[in-house]
Scaffold this motif. Structure first.
Motif, mmCIF file in Angstrom:
data_model
loop_
_atom_site.group_PDB
_atom_site.id
_atom_site.type_symbol
_atom_site.label_atom_id
_atom_site.label_comp_id
_atom_site.label_asym_id
_atom_site.label_seq_id
_atom_site.Cartn_x
_atom_site.Cartn_y
_atom_site.Cartn_z
ATOM 1 N N GLU A 15 0.828 -1.201 0.000
ATOM 2 C CA GLU A 15 0.000 0.000 0.000
ATOM 3 C C GLU A 15 0.865 1.255 0.000
ATOM 4 O O GLU A 15 0.513 2.248 -0.643
ATOM 5 N N ARG A 16 1.980 1.226 0.696
ATOM 6 C CA ARG A 16 2.847 2.409 0.746
ATOM 7 C C ARG A 16 3.454 2.690 -0.619
ATOM 8 O O ARG A 16 3.598 3.864 -1.021
ATOM 9 N N PHE A 17 3.804 1.659 -1.359
ATOM 10 C CA PHE A 17 4.377 1.867 -2.686
ATOM 11 C C PHE A 17 3.348 2.491 -3.625
ATOM 12 O O PHE A 17 3.649 3.415 -4.384
ATOM 13 N N PHE A 18 2.110 1.981 -3.589
ATOM 14 C CA PHE A 18 1.080 2.542 -4.458
ATOM 15 C C PHE A 18 0.756 3.981 -4.077
ATOM 16 O O PHE A 18 0.412 4.793 -4.942
ATOM 17 N N GLU A 24 3.179 10.613 -7.070
ATOM 18 C CA GLU A 24 4.293 11.194 -7.826
ATOM 19 C C GLU A 24 4.256 10.858 -9.312
ATOM 20 O O GLU A 24 4.672 11.685 -10.129
ATOM 21 N N PHE A 25 3.790 9.661 -9.652
ATOM 22 C CA PHE A 25 3.771 9.281 -11.067
ATOM 23 C C PHE A 25 2.408 9.523 -11.710
ATOM 24 O O PHE A 25 2.311 10.151 -12.764
ATOM 25 N N THR A 26 1.359 9.039 -11.067
ATOM 26 C CA THR A 26 0.038 9.131 -11.681
ATOM 27 C C THR A 26 -0.377 10.573 -11.908
ATOM 28 O O THR A 26 -1.020 10.894 -12.917
ATOM 29 N N VAL A 27 -0.013 11.466 -10.979
ATOM 30 C CA VAL A 27 -0.421 12.870 -11.123
ATOM 31 C C VAL A 27 0.214 13.524 -12.341
ATOM 32 O O VAL A 27 -0.265 14.561 -12.815
#
Length: 216
Positions: A15-18, A24-27
């Motif tokens: 969960e912490r990785f997601f 940081e990436f999806t945004v």
């Protein structure tokens, strides 16, 4: 990282990785506040962008717990040994525990196997390939105890074994066809046209019987 249903231990790492990936990436590619995001046209492009973020940002940033970048910490253990094919096969075998009967047999999902008679009454571990139940290895107290020989078998694979079959590409639907025999034709047949043409060329014969109103 895999986690069995009903066992939440260790899921916090996932969960912490997601959370980091979404923050940081999806945004960077998703839309927000009504503004359109970066256009991504395929899964391959998404994987390429994600790999670039992991290799150039995530792996090179100092971790708050370890004090080192993940890539640098990983490379400290290099060179990494490559497992032998036999070790990989052994790592992915399944195992189940059974008690050896007085007859020197053990049962496993409808099959019966003969083991060393010295194991009668003891609980043993059966190590198996889930897709091939014709060969089983036996362990007792964590030590190798030979093999289990098939005595009576009716099942060749474990009931929970599911082969990984790649998804088939959707096939194009067959072109619709019209059966000549099942659909009435609006065009007259050759025989009908021939009969009609002959009838049109002949003078119409007058009936010999007059109508009642014309008889005087």
């Amino acid at each position: 990282m895999h986690s069995q249903p009903g066992r939440p231990q260790g899921r916090g790492k996932i969960e912490r990785f997601f959370r980091t990936a979404n923050g940081e990436f999806t945004v960077e590619i998703a839309s927000g506040d009504g503004e359109p995001g970066r256009p991504v046209t395929s899964l391959a492009e998404t994987n390429r962008l994600f790999t670039g973020w992991v290799e150039n940002v995530y792996h090179r940033r100092t971790h708050s717990e370890t004090g080192m970048a993940p890539l640098a910490r990983w490379m400290e253990g290099a060179p990494f040994p490559v497992p032998a094919p036999a070790d990989l096969v052994e790592a992915f075998r399944w195992s189940e525990h059974r008690t050896v009967a007085k007859t020197g047999l053990v049962s496993l999902h409808g099959n019966r196997y003969r083991v060393d008679p010295v194991l009668v009454g003891r609980q043993v571990e059966l190590v198996l390939d889930p897709f091939d139940l014709t060969f089983l290895r036996v362990r007792a107290d964590g030590h190798d105890a030979g093999t289990a020989l098939p005595f009576q078998t009716s099942r060749q694979s474990h009931p929970k074994a599911r082969p990984e079959v790649p998804a088939e590409k959707p096939s194009r639907p067959p072109a619709s066809t019209i059966s000549v025999s099942s659909t009435p034709s609006t065009r007259p047949s050759l025989r009908t046209r021939s009969t009609t043409s002959r009838s049109a060329g002949r003078p119409r014969r007058r009936s010999s019987t007059r109508r009642t109103g014309e008889h005087r």
